[in-house]
Scaffold this motif. Sequence first.
Motif, mmCIF file in Angstrom:
data_model
loop_
_atom_site.group_PDB
_atom_site.id
_atom_site.type_symbol
_atom_site.label_atom_id
_atom_site.label_comp_id
_atom_site.label_asym_id
_atom_site.label_seq_id
_atom_site.Cartn_x
_atom_site.Cartn_y
_atom_site.Cartn_z
ATOM 1 N N GLY A 55 -29.236 -29.906 12.792
ATOM 2 C CA GLY A 55 -29.868 -30.984 12.051
ATOM 3 C C GLY A 55 -29.016 -32.213 12.175
ATOM 4 O O GLY A 55 -27.836 -32.125 12.493
ATOM 5 N N PRO A 56 -29.582 -33.412 11.997
ATOM 6 C CA PRO A 56 -28.733 -34.598 12.034
ATOM 7 C C PRO A 56 -27.656 -34.493 10.955
ATOM 8 O O PRO A 56 -27.950 -34.172 9.806
ATOM 9 N N VAL A 57 -26.406 -34.698 11.337
ATOM 10 C CA VAL A 57 -25.294 -34.574 10.401
ATOM 11 C C VAL A 57 -24.661 -35.941 10.224
ATOM 12 O O VAL A 57 -24.486 -36.667 11.191
ATOM 13 N N ASP A 58 -24.341 -36.284 8.981
ATOM 14 C CA ASP A 58 -23.591 -37.510 8.745
ATOM 15 C C ASP A 58 -22.106 -37.135 8.809
ATOM 16 O O ASP A 58 -21.462 -36.887 7.802
ATOM 17 N N TRP A 59 -21.610 -37.095 10.058
ATOM 18 C CA TRP A 59 -20.322 -36.468 10.347
ATOM 19 C C TRP A 59 -19.178 -36.958 9.481
ATOM 20 O O TRP A 59 -18.375 -36.153 9.004
ATOM 21 N N LEU A 60 -19.053 -38.260 9.325
ATOM 22 C CA LEU A 60 -17.847 -38.781 8.696
ATOM 23 C C LEU A 60 -18.033 -39.055 7.207
ATOM 24 O O LEU A 60 -17.102 -39.455 6.526
ATOM 25 N N ALA A 97 -16.269 -34.323 7.697
ATOM 26 C CA ALA A 97 -15.300 -35.365 8.049
ATOM 27 C C ALA A 97 -14.001 -34.716 8.524
ATOM 28 O O ALA A 97 -13.434 -35.105 9.549
ATOM 29 N N MET A 98 -13.548 -33.714 7.783
ATOM 30 C CA MET A 98 -12.341 -32.984 8.173
ATOM 31 C C MET A 98 -12.532 -32.372 9.557
ATOM 32 O O MET A 98 -11.677 -32.481 10.438
ATOM 33 N N PHE A 99 -13.699 -31.729 9.737
ATOM 34 C CA PHE A 99 -14.007 -31.092 11.015
ATOM 35 C C PHE A 99 -13.978 -32.126 12.149
ATOM 36 O O PHE A 99 -13.429 -31.862 13.221
ATOM 37 N N SER A 100 -14.559 -33.300 11.895
ATOM 38 C CA SER A 100 -14.614 -34.323 12.938
ATOM 39 C C SER A 100 -13.217 -34.775 13.351
ATOM 40 O O SER A 100 -12.943 -34.936 14.542
ATOM 41 N N ILE A 101 -12.349 -34.978 12.349
ATOM 42 C CA ILE A 101 -10.985 -35.428 12.673
ATOM 43 C C ILE A 101 -10.286 -34.372 13.529
ATOM 44 O O ILE A 101 -9.656 -34.685 14.541
ATOM 45 N N ILE A 102 -10.442 -33.104 13.117
ATOM 46 C CA ILE A 102 -9.821 -32.020 13.895
ATOM 47 C C ILE A 102 -10.370 -32.031 15.317
ATOM 48 O O ILE A 102 -9.624 -31.938 16.293
ATOM 49 N N MET A 103 -11.705 -32.195 15.442
ATOM 50 C CA MET A 103 -12.335 -32.167 16.767
ATOM 51 C C MET A 103 -11.773 -33.280 17.669
ATOM 52 O O MET A 103 -11.478 -33.043 18.840
ATOM 53 N N VAL A 104 -11.625 -34.479 17.101
ATOM 54 C CA VAL A 104 -11.141 -35.587 17.920
ATOM 55 C C VAL A 104 -9.697 -35.330 18.374
ATOM 56 O O VAL A 104 -9.339 -35.577 19.523
ATOM 57 N N ASP A 105 -8.879 -34.802 17.461
ATOM 58 C CA ASP A 105 -7.501 -34.510 17.847
ATOM 59 C C ASP A 105 -7.456 -33.404 18.899
ATOM 60 O O ASP A 105 -6.670 -33.469 19.844
ATOM 61 N N THR A 147 -12.035 -42.193 9.109
ATOM 62 C CA THR A 147 -12.533 -42.051 7.732
ATOM 63 C C THR A 147 -11.787 -42.883 6.699
ATOM 64 O O THR A 147 -12.205 -42.945 5.539
ATOM 65 N N ARG A 148 -10.638 -43.452 7.036
ATOM 66 C CA ARG A 148 -9.771 -44.123 6.060
ATOM 67 C C ARG A 148 -9.432 -43.200 4.899
ATOM 68 O O ARG A 148 -9.176 -43.662 3.790
ATOM 69 N N GLY A 149 -9.423 -41.902 5.137
ATOM 70 C CA GLY A 149 -9.078 -40.958 4.067
ATOM 71 C C GLY A 149 -10.298 -40.473 3.300
ATOM 72 O O GLY A 149 -10.203 -39.562 2.493
ATOM 73 N N GLY A 150 -11.435 -41.075 3.544
ATOM 74 C CA GLY A 150 -12.635 -40.742 2.792
ATOM 75 C C GLY A 150 -13.446 -39.643 3.428
ATOM 76 O O GLY A 150 -13.019 -39.083 4.417
ATOM 77 N N PRO A 151 -14.612 -39.296 2.943
ATOM 78 C CA PRO A 151 -15.199 -39.846 1.713
ATOM 79 C C PRO A 151 -14.405 -39.439 0.470
ATOM 80 O O PRO A 151 -13.948 -38.304 0.409
ATOM 81 N N GLY A 152 -14.258 -40.371 -0.470
ATOM 82 C CA GLY A 152 -13.386 -40.135 -1.617
ATOM 83 C C GLY A 152 -11.963 -40.027 -1.106
ATOM 84 O O GLY A 152 -11.479 -40.913 -0.413
ATOM 85 N N THR A 153 -11.304 -38.930 -1.444
ATOM 86 C CA THR A 153 -9.974 -38.711 -0.886
ATOM 87 C C THR A 153 -9.971 -37.411 -0.085
ATOM 88 O O THR A 153 -8.949 -36.779 0.098
ATOM 89 N N SER A 154 -11.153 -37.031 0.427
ATOM 90 C CA SER A 154 -11.281 -35.688 0.997
ATOM 91 C C SER A 154 -10.567 -35.518 2.328
ATOM 92 O O SER A 154 -10.311 -34.404 2.744
ATOM 93 N N THR A 155 -10.256 -36.615 3.021
ATOM 94 C CA THR A 155 -9.471 -36.453 4.253
ATOM 95 C C THR A 155 -8.171 -37.260 4.171
ATOM 96 O O THR A 155 -7.580 -37.597 5.178
ATOM 97 N N GLU A 156 -7.746 -37.556 2.945
ATOM 98 C CA GLU A 156 -6.539 -38.358 2.792
ATOM 99 C C GLU A 156 -5.300 -37.513 3.103
ATOM 100 O O GLU A 156 -5.030 -36.534 2.426
#
Lengths: 309, 277
Positions: free
Chosen positions: A159-164, A170-178, A250-259
């Motif tokens: 399904g369309p995912v709002d990745w970041l 968002a966490m998954f996306s950061i890991i994927m890019v690294d 993500t600048r640490g977001g959404p919220g502080t979930s990837t800070e």
Amino acid sequence: MPRVLIQGGFMRQNGFMTTISENVWLMFLPALLILILITLPPFFYTIYLSVHDIDITKPYLGRHFIGLRNFMAIFSDKRAVGSFLNTGILIGGMVAIEFFLGLLLALVIDSFFKKSTWLITLIILPMTFPRVVVGLVWRIMLNPIVGIINYLLVPFGGGPVDWLARPGWAMFSIIMVDVWQWTPFMVLMLLAGLQSLPKEPFDASRVDGAGDLHVFRFITLPLLQPIIVVAVIFRLIDALRTFDIVYILTRGGPGTSTETVDIFAYYMGISEAGRISYAASASLIVLYVTVVLVTIFLRFSRQWREELY
Amino acid sequence: MERRTVLKKTLAYLFVIVTLVALYFPVYWLITMSLKVRIDIMSIPPRWLFTPTLANFSWLFNHYSLQNAVITSIIVALSATCISLALGIPCAFALSRFAIPRKKDIEFWIATTRMLPPVAVIIPFYFIWMSLRLLDTRTSLVITYLVINLPLIIWIMMGFFRALPRELEEAARVDGASRWGSFFKVTLPLALPGIGASSILSFIFNWNEFFFAFVLTTTNRTLPVEVASFMAVGLEVKYGEMAAAGVLASIPSLIFAILARKLIVTGFRGIAGFALK
């Protein structure tokens, strides 16, 4: 400058005693002094900050010595503890995936593409891209509306995912890019390891009729283990500084979930809050974790060296 | 050929092809995006075939203060690399050739500085540069980058010097060359591949560096920081222009990496293997 009488220098093999002349001091002292000058003062200043209570937005409060209270405050601050957890999840996830993919690729290259230097070249090139640029391209590709990733995934039932914009994704996306950028490093390290292994155990087990998996499990893996430990710990140490990609994506977001701790310390100390003492304490904890990792790294790399020579 | 071998070979090729596609798709996407007009970039389904245009690049050069960032990046990356080479090479040579008191401790300490997390020093650096009135200057960036560069160059060069035979230097010394003379005339030319590897690696690190440059500068930005700032330009995100800037920022390290691919492989091994030589 002291003249130190010591055995060594050019004439060592002939058994002469030579002195370390001013020339030799001149060779290595400048670099050493500069390194000391640019690392020790900031380090001690961080310690000084961490045991005081300084808020640059409120200079009228002055500087009070408060001992370890900053550290205690950090451990009871949900956002700070969260940033440590995020850092742990992030670097743990990255390094684990990078290791497995890297090992697989290294094995494939070692057994099927040994002579092809162009393949290694192609694989290491993405490492040289500026991480900011990597972050930007992925940010655009992961865009929920105009991004290519969702376009490619939807036909496959994703399904369309709002990745970041969703905490887990968002966490998954950061890991994927690294993983995209740094798996090549693992490939390079593990391939270097594989190619330095002795040939005899492999030939012997082949003669005994062992299968691929058997050889891998009982010969390759144990022989490679010291190198694996070195590669993984090295990558862990380096992954501790993934500020750029997180900040761009993500600048640490959404919220502080990837800070992560870097982002937390940056917001706390410099960009938003001005609580430099608090930020300094958080960064000292990162430093402590790094020192532990470095110590483990050195112990294992020494062990590797002793086994190789 | 045996059926199993054929199957294994096919799987291996497939795996490598999938990997290469995954590795290069984002690169392809960046480059094509920099050559597309806005409508083509935003279109879903994506335009696989489009008329390439250099409009994004010309916009960059005409409308954006990119020159300053490019100049800053070149000056900072080059000077940090050169200073670290000038300081680091003799240091590595001395450490690999002479009996220096507490040498093991010195080497260990140099190694640990490379692993220093930037976040642990960034706050003091910020305030130290501010109190010296050097915040937001190229000078402060160059000096800060020495923390990353010096240990890297010392490690890699130590490995190279150790692999060189001492006998040649000893012969030069016997023939009457001074310590520095034998170093410059005999050792350095032999160590050129190592010098190439370490300078290219440290240049790439400097060119790509983001964290220090981002925190320590506001007007004297380097190219990566400038590229990142595109996210915040106005209300509409300038995708094409951003991609063009990204392409520009990637070109130098990419060219160096291709020219010196073998050296880089050795260099990266040197980074991890500093304790192994």
